[in-house]
Design a protein around this motif. Sequence first.
Motif, short mmCIF file in Angstrom:
data_model
loop_
_atom_site.label_atom_id
_atom_site.label_comp_id
_atom_site.label_asym_id
_atom_site.label_seq_id
_atom_site.Cartn_x
_atom_site.Cartn_y
_atom_site.Cartn_z
N HIS A 1 0.84 -1.26 0.06
CA HIS A 1 -0.06 0.23 -0.09
C HIS A 1 0.75 1.08 0.02
O HIS A 1 0.32 2.29 -0.02
CB HIS A 1 -0.98 0.08 1.16
CG HIS A 1 -0.19 -0.18 2.53
ND1 HIS A 1 -0.25 -1.12 3.23
CD2 HIS A 1 0.18 0.79 3.28
CE1 HIS A 1 0.36 -0.95 4.31
NE2 HIS A 1 0.70 0.23 4.32
N SER B 1 -3.40 -9.40 -11.47
CA SER B 1 -4.59 -9.02 -10.82
C SER B 1 -4.54 -10.00 -9.36
O SER B 1 -4.72 -9.53 -8.21
CB SER B 1 -5.87 -9.21 -11.39
OG SER B 1 -6.92 -9.11 -10.66
N ASN C 1 2.73 3.36 -5.26
CA ASN C 1 1.78 4.16 -5.84
C ASN C 1 0.95 3.85 -7.19
O ASN C 1 0.07 3.71 -7.58
CB ASN C 1 2.31 5.63 -6.23
CG ASN C 1 2.37 6.46 -5.07
OD1 ASN C 1 3.87 6.71 -4.74
ND2 ASN C 1 1.76 6.81 -4.03
N TYR C 2 1.89 2.93 -8.10
CA TYR C 2 1.36 2.28 -9.17
C TYR C 2 2.47 1.21 -9.74
O TYR C 2 3.41 1.04 -9.00
CB TYR C 2 1.05 3.33 -10.27
CG TYR C 2 2.38 4.19 -10.62
CD1 TYR C 2 3.03 3.88 -11.77
CD2 TYR C 2 2.81 5.23 -9.85
CE1 TYR C 2 3.93 4.62 -11.98
CE2 TYR C 2 3.87 5.90 -10.08
CZ TYR C 2 4.57 5.66 -11.28
OH TYR C 2 5.66 6.36 -11.61
N LYS D 1 2.64 9.17 -11.00
CA LYS D 1 1.47 9.33 -10.02
C LYS D 1 1.55 9.01 -8.47
O LYS D 1 0.90 8.64 -7.60
CB LYS D 1 0.27 8.33 -10.59
CG LYS D 1 -0.17 8.62 -11.90
CD LYS D 1 -1.35 7.41 -12.14
CE LYS D 1 -1.81 7.75 -13.70
NZ LYS D 1 -2.77 7.11 -14.15
N ARG E 1 -6.77 -0.66 1.66
CA ARG E 1 -7.53 -0.19 0.50
C ARG E 1 -6.99 1.20 0.06
O ARG E 1 -6.40 1.94 0.79
CB ARG E 1 -8.91 0.22 0.90
CG ARG E 1 -9.87 0.45 -0.19
CD ARG E 1 -11.29 0.86 0.21
NE ARG E 1 -11.97 1.39 -0.82
CZ ARG E 1 -12.19 2.62 -1.26
NH1 ARG E 1 -11.38 3.72 -0.71
NH2 ARG E 1 -12.89 2.98 -2.38
N GLU F 1 -7.17 4.30 -3.13
CA GLU F 1 -8.13 4.86 -4.07
C GLU F 1 -7.91 4.57 -5.47
O GLU F 1 -8.81 3.94 -6.19
CB GLU F 1 -8.00 6.33 -4.14
CG GLU F 1 -8.44 6.87 -2.84
CD GLU F 1 -10.02 6.87 -2.61
OE1 GLU F 1 -10.82 6.86 -3.67
OE2 GLU F 1 -10.42 6.54 -1.45
N GLU F 2 -6.74 4.21 -6.04
CA GLU F 2 -6.42 3.58 -7.03
C GLU F 2 -5.09 3.01 -7.34
O GLU F 2 -4.09 3.26 -6.36
CB GLU F 2 -6.32 4.47 -8.50
CG GLU F 2 -5.52 5.80 -8.32
CD GLU F 2 -5.42 6.67 -9.50
OE1 GLU F 2 -6.16 6.35 -10.34
OE2 GLU F 2 -5.01 7.80 -9.50
N PHE F 3 -4.84 2.10 -8.05
CA PHE F 3 -3.44 1.32 -8.18
C PHE F 3 -3.35 0.83 -9.76
O PHE F 3 -3.48 -0.12 -10.16
CB PHE F 3 -3.48 0.19 -7.28
CG PHE F 3 -2.15 -0.13 -6.77
CD1 PHE F 3 -1.00 -0.41 -7.72
CD2 PHE F 3 -1.80 -0.36 -5.43
CE1 PHE F 3 0.08 -0.93 -7.01
CE2 PHE F 3 -0.85 -0.76 -4.89
CZ PHE F 3 0.40 -0.80 -5.83
N ASP F 4 -2.93 2.08 -10.52
CA ASP F 4 -2.76 2.06 -11.84
C ASP F 4 -1.91 1.07 -12.46
O ASP F 4 -0.70 0.66 -11.57
CB ASP F 4 -2.55 3.31 -12.25
CG ASP F 4 -2.88 3.40 -14.02
OD1 ASP F 4 -3.57 2.66 -14.40
OD2 ASP F 4 -2.57 4.35 -14.57
#
Length: 343
Positions: A250, A270, A253-254, A318, A280, A282-285
């Motif tokens: 966590h 995945s 960042n990506y 990001k 959790r 917000e996003e994990f590009d």
Amino acid sequence: MPVTPLAIVETGMVTAVGLDTPSSCAAIRCAIDNFQETRFMDEGGEWQIGSEVALEEPWRGRVKLLKMASMSIRECIDKSGIGNPEEIPLILCLPEKDRPGRVIENDDTFFADLQDELGLEFSPLSRVLGHGHTAVAVALKHARSIIAEKKAKQVLISGVDSLLSNAALSAYEQSDRLLTSSNSNGFIPGEASATLLIAAPERSGKPQLLIHGLGFGVEKAFLGSGIPLRADGLTAAIKASLQETGCEMHDINYRITDITGEHYYFKEASLALSRTLHKRVEEFDIMHPTDCVGEAGAATGPLVIAYQNYFSVNGHGKGKRVIAHFGDSDGKRSAIVMSYSGA
């Protein structure tokens, strides 16, 4: 325990979308590809789509690999101002010995011919690795040892490969791994070379892309094995790289990966994320720059790292931390945690 990081000093690239780093990375950033019909035909009677590097002459096979490798290495050396290449080891990443369509019969002879092509001679600490996509992580591990033991201040890591040969295309089409007129779940074959100049981080505070943790694993459920996929190998590689860095998933960042279009590898990424991300976010590009240059074999690892360096230096990242992961057809997996000091 966190290890001493390495820094990316300079890069060189030769791809189907550009013959140097700036043009290649700008094209990838804009999602521009150069996929065209090749001189090969698939089993359905349609021209095979590929990503071919256009050089000044129509070189093929081993000669073209020498030309591409020398161009990316030369770019890296010239931009960094290296004046003593004989003191710098070159770790050359080549395709696996048993990879279909491998045109290099003798690695040592190829290395010697590459030095002749460049008109340079590298350090006796130089070596050749035949590990495919994961070779870049193995090369970084060797570079870390060389620099930590003060055997050299800098190390060059270069990869070169091409899947645009009849032997390679036939083998991958037979195993349903090639994107063809009759198979939508496959990769577009390509060719490329990419080079990294590695050193210890500068103390001046200059923004740099830093290499932190390296992790390795072996996936028993590799593509075509018939074993249910749980992403054990990639999960192990990611966990090991995070442990070396001293952080958790966590904190990343990506992601940036070597995925080239096959569903198996998206599923694996995945699954590995679900098994390593325990908080959790917000996003994990996830980025996969090979979308624009095709499957480039052993050149893929250095190419992905070189693109990440461009991405970070130009302020596109990001966040500060990114994890790269790579996979080979035989189940070898690797992961690399990086951070940008200027983010």
